[in-house]
Write an enzyme that holds these catalytic residues in place. Sequence first.
Site, PDB file in Angstrom:
ATOM      1  N   ASP A  72       4.327 -11.159  14.247  1.00  0.00           N
ATOM      2  CA  ASP A  72       3.852  -9.798  14.537  1.00  0.00           C
ATOM      3  C   ASP A  72       4.843  -8.978  15.367  1.00  0.00           C
ATOM      4  O   ASP A  72       4.591  -7.814  15.665  1.00  0.00           O
ATOM      5  CB  ASP A  72       2.481  -9.847  15.240  1.00  0.00           C
ATOM      6  CG  ASP A  72       1.403 -10.368  14.318  1.00  0.00           C
ATOM      7  OD1 ASP A  72       1.610 -10.337  13.090  1.00  0.00           O
ATOM      8  OD2 ASP A  72       0.340 -10.809  14.817  1.00  0.00           O
ATOM      9  N   ARG A 132      -5.148   0.664  14.200  1.00  0.00           N
ATOM     10  CA  ARG A 132      -5.893  -0.604  14.202  1.00  0.00           C
ATOM     11  C   ARG A 132      -5.548  -1.443  15.417  1.00  0.00           C
ATOM     12  O   ARG A 132      -6.352  -2.280  15.835  1.00  0.00           O
ATOM     13  CB  ARG A 132      -5.525  -1.440  12.969  1.00  0.00           C
ATOM     14  CG  ARG A 132      -5.886  -0.813  11.666  1.00  0.00           C
ATOM     15  CD  ARG A 132      -5.561  -1.758  10.532  1.00  0.00           C
ATOM     16  NE  ARG A 132      -6.564  -2.819  10.546  1.00  0.00           N
ATOM     17  CZ  ARG A 132      -7.051  -3.401   9.469  1.00  0.00           C
ATOM     18  NH1 ARG A 132      -6.627  -3.038   8.290  1.00  0.00           N
ATOM     19  NH2 ARG A 132      -7.951  -4.354   9.564  1.00  0.00           N
ATOM     20  N   ARG A 188      -9.662  -8.750   8.209  1.00  0.00           N
ATOM     21  CA  ARG A 188      -9.451 -10.186   8.099  1.00  0.00           C
ATOM     22  C   ARG A 188     -10.381 -10.974   9.043  1.00  0.00           C
ATOM     23  O   ARG A 188     -10.931 -12.004   8.698  1.00  0.00           O
ATOM     24  CB  ARG A 188      -7.990 -10.442   8.467  1.00  0.00           C
ATOM     25  CG  ARG A 188      -7.575 -11.845   8.562  1.00  0.00           C
ATOM     26  CD  ARG A 188      -7.217 -12.377   7.225  1.00  0.00           C
ATOM     27  NE  ARG A 188      -6.723 -13.729   7.279  1.00  0.00           N
ATOM     28  CZ  ARG A 188      -6.637 -14.506   6.228  1.00  0.00           C
ATOM     29  NH1 ARG A 188      -7.001 -14.085   5.056  1.00  0.00           N
ATOM     30  NH2 ARG A 188      -6.173 -15.730   6.340  1.00  0.00           N
ATOM     31  N   ARG A 193      -3.302 -13.982   1.613  1.00  0.00           N
ATOM     32  CA  ARG A 193      -3.777 -14.517   2.896  1.00  0.00           C
ATOM     33  C   ARG A 193      -5.039 -15.335   2.631  1.00  0.00           C
ATOM     34  O   ARG A 193      -6.157 -14.897   2.916  1.00  0.00           O
ATOM     35  CB  ARG A 193      -4.058 -13.373   3.879  1.00  0.00           C
ATOM     36  CG  ARG A 193      -2.812 -12.573   4.228  1.00  0.00           C
ATOM     37  CD  ARG A 193      -3.099 -11.431   5.159  1.00  0.00           C
ATOM     38  NE  ARG A 193      -3.272 -11.862   6.541  1.00  0.00           N
ATOM     39  CZ  ARG A 193      -3.621 -11.045   7.536  1.00  0.00           C
ATOM     40  NH1 ARG A 193      -3.822  -9.754   7.293  1.00  0.00           N
ATOM     41  NH2 ARG A 193      -3.768 -11.489   8.765  1.00  0.00           N
ATOM     42  N   PRO A 194      -4.867 -16.551   2.076  1.00  0.00           N
ATOM     43  CA  PRO A 194      -6.046 -17.356   1.728  1.00  0.00           C
ATOM     44  C   PRO A 194      -6.803 -17.832   2.969  1.00  0.00           C
ATOM     45  O   PRO A 194      -6.270 -17.802   4.080  1.00  0.00           O
ATOM     46  CB  PRO A 194      -5.449 -18.548   0.970  1.00  0.00           C
ATOM     47  CG  PRO A 194      -4.036 -18.641   1.424  1.00  0.00           C
ATOM     48  CD  PRO A 194      -3.603 -17.258   1.805  1.00  0.00           C
ATOM     49  N   ILE A 195      -8.056 -18.279   2.760  1.00  0.00           N
ATOM     50  CA  ILE A 195      -8.824 -18.860   3.875  1.00  0.00           C
ATOM     51  C   ILE A 195      -9.279 -20.275   3.516  1.00  0.00           C
ATOM     52  O   ILE A 195     -10.263 -20.783   4.032  1.00  0.00           O
ATOM     53  CB  ILE A 195     -10.039 -17.979   4.290  1.00  0.00           C
ATOM     54  CG1 ILE A 195     -10.978 -17.720   3.110  1.00  0.00           C
ATOM     55  CG2 ILE A 195      -9.593 -16.676   4.916  1.00  0.00           C
ATOM     56  CD1 ILE A 195     -12.346 -17.213   3.568  1.00  0.00           C
ATOM     57  N   CYS A 206      -4.721  -6.209   6.883  1.00  0.00           N
ATOM     58  CA  CYS A 206      -3.392  -5.691   6.523  1.00  0.00           C
ATOM     59  C   CYS A 206      -2.865  -6.470   5.323  1.00  0.00           C
ATOM     60  O   CYS A 206      -2.993  -7.695   5.261  1.00  0.00           O
ATOM     61  CB  CYS A 206      -2.420  -5.851   7.698  1.00  0.00           C
ATOM     62  SG  CYS A 206      -2.510  -4.495   8.873  1.00  0.00           S
ATOM     63  N   LYS A 236      -5.913  -7.681  20.974  1.00  0.00           N
ATOM     64  CA  LYS A 236      -6.692  -7.475  19.741  1.00  0.00           C
ATOM     65  C   LYS A 236      -7.098  -8.795  19.101  1.00  0.00           C
ATOM     66  O   LYS A 236      -8.260  -8.973  18.730  1.00  0.00           O
ATOM     67  CB  LYS A 236      -5.861  -6.655  18.741  1.00  0.00           C
ATOM     68  CG  LYS A 236      -6.429  -6.639  17.343  1.00  0.00           C
ATOM     69  CD  LYS A 236      -5.616  -5.802  16.390  1.00  0.00           C
ATOM     70  CE  LYS A 236      -4.460  -6.490  15.730  1.00  0.00           C
ATOM     71  NZ  LYS A 236      -4.779  -7.393  14.608  1.00  0.00           N
ATOM     72  N   ASN A 237      -6.132  -9.703  18.962  1.00  0.00           N
ATOM     73  CA  ASN A 237      -6.405 -10.896  18.161  1.00  0.00           C
ATOM     74  C   ASN A 237      -7.232 -11.958  18.879  1.00  0.00           C
ATOM     75  O   ASN A 237      -7.535 -13.005  18.300  1.00  0.00           O
ATOM     76  CB  ASN A 237      -5.103 -11.468  17.602  1.00  0.00           C
ATOM     77  CG  ASN A 237      -4.566 -10.591  16.480  1.00  0.00           C
ATOM     78  OD1 ASN A 237      -5.285  -9.723  15.969  1.00  0.00           O
ATOM     79  ND2 ASN A 237      -3.322 -10.784  16.101  1.00  0.00           N
ATOM     80  N   ILE A 264       6.101 -16.866   8.177  1.00  0.00           N
ATOM     81  CA  ILE A 264       4.634 -16.854   8.024  1.00  0.00           C
ATOM     82  C   ILE A 264       4.212 -16.046   6.788  1.00  0.00           C
ATOM     83  O   ILE A 264       3.427 -16.533   5.970  1.00  0.00           O
ATOM     84  CB  ILE A 264       3.937 -16.253   9.280  1.00  0.00           C
ATOM     85  CG1 ILE A 264       4.499 -16.852  10.578  1.00  0.00           C
ATOM     86  CG2 ILE A 264       2.413 -16.411   9.195  1.00  0.00           C
ATOM     87  CD1 ILE A 264       4.151 -18.283  10.868  1.00  0.00           C
TER      88      ILE A 264
END
Length: 419
Positions: free
Chosen positions: A308, A400, A94, A123-125, A118, A23-24, A330
Amino acid sequence: MDNRLIIRGGRPLYGDVKISGMKNSALPVIFGTIATGDVCTIKNLPDISDISLALETIEMVGASVRFIDTSTAIIDTRKVMMKSPPLEYVSKMRASTYMLGAMLGRFGRAEVGYPGGCDLGARPINLHLKGFETLGARITYSTSGMITCEAPIGLKGNFVYLDIASVGATINVMLAAVLAEGTTVIENAAREPHIVDMACFLNACGAKISGAGTSMIRIRGVESLHGCTYELAPDMIEAGTYMVAAAATRGRVCVKNIIPKHMESVSTKLREIGIPVEVQDDSITVTGLEGFRGTEIRTNPYPGFPTDMHPQFSALLALSRGVSRVFEGIYPERFRYVPELNKMGANIEVIDGSALINGVETLHGAEVKASDLRAGACLVIAALAADGVTTISSIEYIDRGYEDLVEKLKFLGADIKRV
Ligand code: EPU
């Protein structure tokens, strides 16, 4: 009423399970096709809701997508326009933030709403945006939640230092830098297998990226990219989830079609608590046993133990003989699964960013709710191992990230249905 999973636990899982594409890395590859402005054939795409949403999102900006079989899509981004995808799409995911890097590189401008995903706490960018700025982009924010990145005379390669080895920032900067003028070096880059998969995809499209999988990635900018045919790597988190499910149910499962190297931290922890793990060329067999020990886990960026896999491992350790501690490095708030596991008879306390787990003999069925994707996977594992019937609600989170979860588990002998 939303969909639910009903699981009658207590049946050991036995047999083989084929792991789907990752997925990622599928997500950045899908958004990355925009940077090519050409036709890409992507193989081994997992059939999960995040992938459908990502494909719909790129269709909203002009891409066309055609499946030639269940896991192979031809994605044509020649007619993609520089426009923002609807907020209701990006606010659910995300990974939609990867449109910033892809469009900025191709068009010199990108405008995307603040990404969702999620809820694992903040969860900053900021590091993605700092990276774009270092390459010469100007960033502006609107009150309606849009982020605009502009580089009217193009991006220029530069030295980008990431304060945190962020997966998202590494991929996004890589995406923007492939079409920048000159060379970019990303220092303190994330080293996850999805970074390597993404770099291999971009290189297959004509990019010049070296060092992916190490903490220093070098990207020599090229004038343009072209389409390619690319097969995604297998999903290490899906594989790890079935390995842990085998251990928790005291079954014996062979996870097939994987890269065992990606599984080293998970395999090591299983062995450490006394669970036999046999590694073959592209598969791993896990044999569950009674009376395994507790342990200590710290989640860290790859090659550390993956965050995860944290909730799934907690479900297993809840049944160990002894005390365990899981430190989350994390996402400090990734403990929302704890009250749900405790409803099933687990004995877990959250103390100072860690889960203190006192092993119990058995878990029992209960009505529980998934709070995010991996929390959902944790509850599925607990339910498979528990005595009695468990009902898990909010399973859209699980959809998901796990292709054919119910069918794969049924094939392994689980008593599970979706209602
Ligand atoms: N961070 C910042 N600033 C940034 C970026 C990240 O402070 O600009 C912080 C975050 O707050 C977070 C940490 O760094 O605490 C990790 O963020 P990272 O960027 O590494 O993660 P991500 O790209 O948002 C991806 C996966 C996650 C996975 C993490 C860590 C995707 C779409 N998501 O997220 O996957 O947990 O890497 O490995 O690739 C999942 O699959 O269940 C999932 C949540």
